[in-house]
Design an enzyme around this catalytic site. Structure first.
Site, short mmCIF file in Angstrom:
data_model
loop_
_atom_site.label_atom_id
_atom_site.label_comp_id
_atom_site.label_asym_id
_atom_site.label_seq_id
_atom_site.Cartn_x
_atom_site.Cartn_y
_atom_site.Cartn_z
N ARG A 55 0.76 4.34 0.57
CA ARG A 55 0.07 5.46 1.21
C ARG A 55 0.07 5.25 2.72
O ARG A 55 0.54 4.22 3.22
CB ARG A 55 -1.38 5.54 0.73
CG ARG A 55 -2.13 4.22 0.91
CD ARG A 55 -3.61 4.32 0.66
NE ARG A 55 -4.26 3.03 0.60
CZ ARG A 55 -4.63 2.30 1.64
NH1 ARG A 55 -4.38 2.73 2.86
NH2 ARG A 55 -5.24 1.14 1.48
N ASN A 70 0.85 -1.18 0.00
CA ASN A 70 0.00 0.00 0.00
C ASN A 70 0.89 1.23 0.00
O ASN A 70 1.62 1.48 0.97
CB ASN A 70 -0.92 0.01 1.21
CG ASN A 70 -2.02 -1.02 1.08
OD1 ASN A 70 -2.81 -0.99 0.15
ND2 ASN A 70 -2.06 -1.98 2.00
#
Length: 447
Positions: free
Chosen positions: A293, A291
């Site tokens: 982020r 991910n």
């Protein structure tokens, strides 16, 4: 440091970023829809602009409106929070064209790691173990052949997007063709990309993710790991750090953290990111995805490492080097997070106006939310109302503290799931620390 930042999000994560900016003396710009006109992030920001209608496509996912507002307001950077534009490589490129810094990795890295099939190949090349499977499927017939070769059960997974969409579990090879068609259609509708691949279904398994932080100078650090095995329909409900499934397995923890750092270095990663693994009780672990982020569950890592991940996201984006002395930061204590969602006991969405709110308190109790008495919970957006996060010296202590915090929490005007969270915290398998991703099946069956 940037003197002004636009926060391209809403709800608790927008509030979280705005507060970090205020601590750093950075001015903030909020964007909002008519449904959020009185929202907390709008009230807290230095400036706020309505950018379209209440539906996501009309406002928070309106790329032109967000970029135009950023430029006209004089913002120097955009923090995307999570969701929305946080893993949108095209948006990052548009930020560059507008002379705006994006608080996150480069468009190239987002492209590479957002394509889960390409991410698997990248991980494999970096020496990171991956789940046995196959590359992109071309037809239902090929899906059935690969299911027979790999051996059921298998998972058919969309290479784009997330949130549990575009995923189908296949128990029998003869069902793989239909499951592939369903997953492809769902992924195409949700993400505009129907490409899917196949993986062996590892069960029983734990969902363990390693938090990493990297700067523009090639420095990569791991900041502990989180166990996220309490899930319903691939949506996380409870997260904790350190992962109890790795208790007494320092060798596995060290290899897992090293694998996460190696993967981040292989793609020249910058900023905060998470490398997610499946871990089986036999000591093997496999890369799932990265991910690119900030994660919803980042506060548990902040508690056990005493590192403000949002502030360091901003510093890294502004070109500052990370100052940590060890590649794997030490952790202290045990932290736990429960997601409070607006939903009925039957898991149906709930919306309305908050008429009463009492927030739990005490040492090392954190309540991340955008709620206040009179706040409107609209029907257009994600159901998460808040996150209750606690930290104690031991896991048992964290569970007791979380029970106390949830018992103190009062939200009236909308239905929420704190009673479900209390049932999870009372479950014997969860209490043992050796629970798996199928935990909620047993809890729901016992209702």
């Amino acid at each position: 440091m940037f003197d002004k930042i636009l926060v391209a999000n809403r709800g608790e994560i927008a509030v979280r970023v705005i507060r970090a900016c205020r601590d750093m003396g950075v001015r903030t710009v909020a964007v909002y829809s008519p449904a959020d006109a009185e929202a907390l992030h709008v009230r807290l920001a230095d400036e706020a602009y309505c950018i379209g209608g209440s539906r996501l496509a009309e406002s928070y996912l309106n790329e032109d409106a967000v970029l135009t507002t950023a430029v006209k307001s004089g913002a120097k950077a955009i923090h995307p929070g999570y969701g929305f534009f946080s893993e949108n490589a095209g948006f990052v490129r548009e930020c560059e064209k507008c002379g705006l810094a994006f608080v996150g990795p480069s468009a190239e890295v987002i492209d590479r790691m957002g394509d889960k099939d390409a991410a698997r190949r990248t991980a494999k090349a970096a020496g990171v173990p991956v789940v046995p499977g196959c590359d992109l499927l071309k037809s239902p017939e090929e899906a059935e052949r690969e299911a027979r070769r790999i051996g059921c059960p298998v998972l058919i997974k969309a290479r784009s997007g997330g949130g549990g969409r575009g995923i189908r579990k296949v128990e029998r090879a003869e069902d793989a063709g239909r499951a592939f068609s369903e997953a492809r259609a769902e992924a195409e509708a949700a993400f505009g990309d129907g490409e899917c691949y196949m993986e062996k279904f590892v069960s029983p398994a734990h969902h363990v993710e390693v938090q990493i932080m990297a700067d523009k100078f090639g420095n990569v650090f791991s900041l502990g790991e989180r166990e996220c095995s309490v899930q319903r329909r691939n949506q996380k409900l409870v997260e904790e750090s350190p992962a109890p499934c790795l208790e007494g397995r320092p060798d596995v923890r060290e290899r897992m953290h090293r694998a996460a750092r190696d993967l981040a270095r292989a793609v020249s990663y910058e900023g905060a990111g998470t490398v997610e693994f499946l871990y089986s009780d036999d000591g093997n672990f496999y890369f799932m995805e990265m991910n690119t982020r900030l994660q919803v569950e980042h506060p548990v890592t902040e508690f056990v490492t005493d590192v403000d991940l949002v502030k360091w996201q901003l510093r890294v984006a502004a070109g500052q080097a990370l100052p940590f002395e060890r590649e794997d930061l030490p952790v202290a204590g045990h932290a736990m997070e429960c997601r409070i969602n607006a939903e009925t006991p039957d898991y149906l969405p709930s919306c309305g106006t908050v008429t009463m709110l009492h927030v739990p308190g005490g040492p090392k109790v954190r309540f991340d939310s955008a709620l206040f008495p009179g706040a409107v919970v609209p029907p257009y957006y994600d159901s998460m109302l808040a996150k209750v996060i606690v930290c104690a010296s031991t896991r048992d202590g964290a569970i007791r503290k979380m029970r106390s915090a949830l018992g103190e929490l009062v939200i009236e005007g909308v239905e929420e799931n704190s009673e479900l969270q209390l049932r999870i915290l009372a479950n014997e398998e969860f209490l043992s620390g050796n629970y798996h991703t199928n935990l909620m099946e047993g809890i729901n069956a016992a209702q």
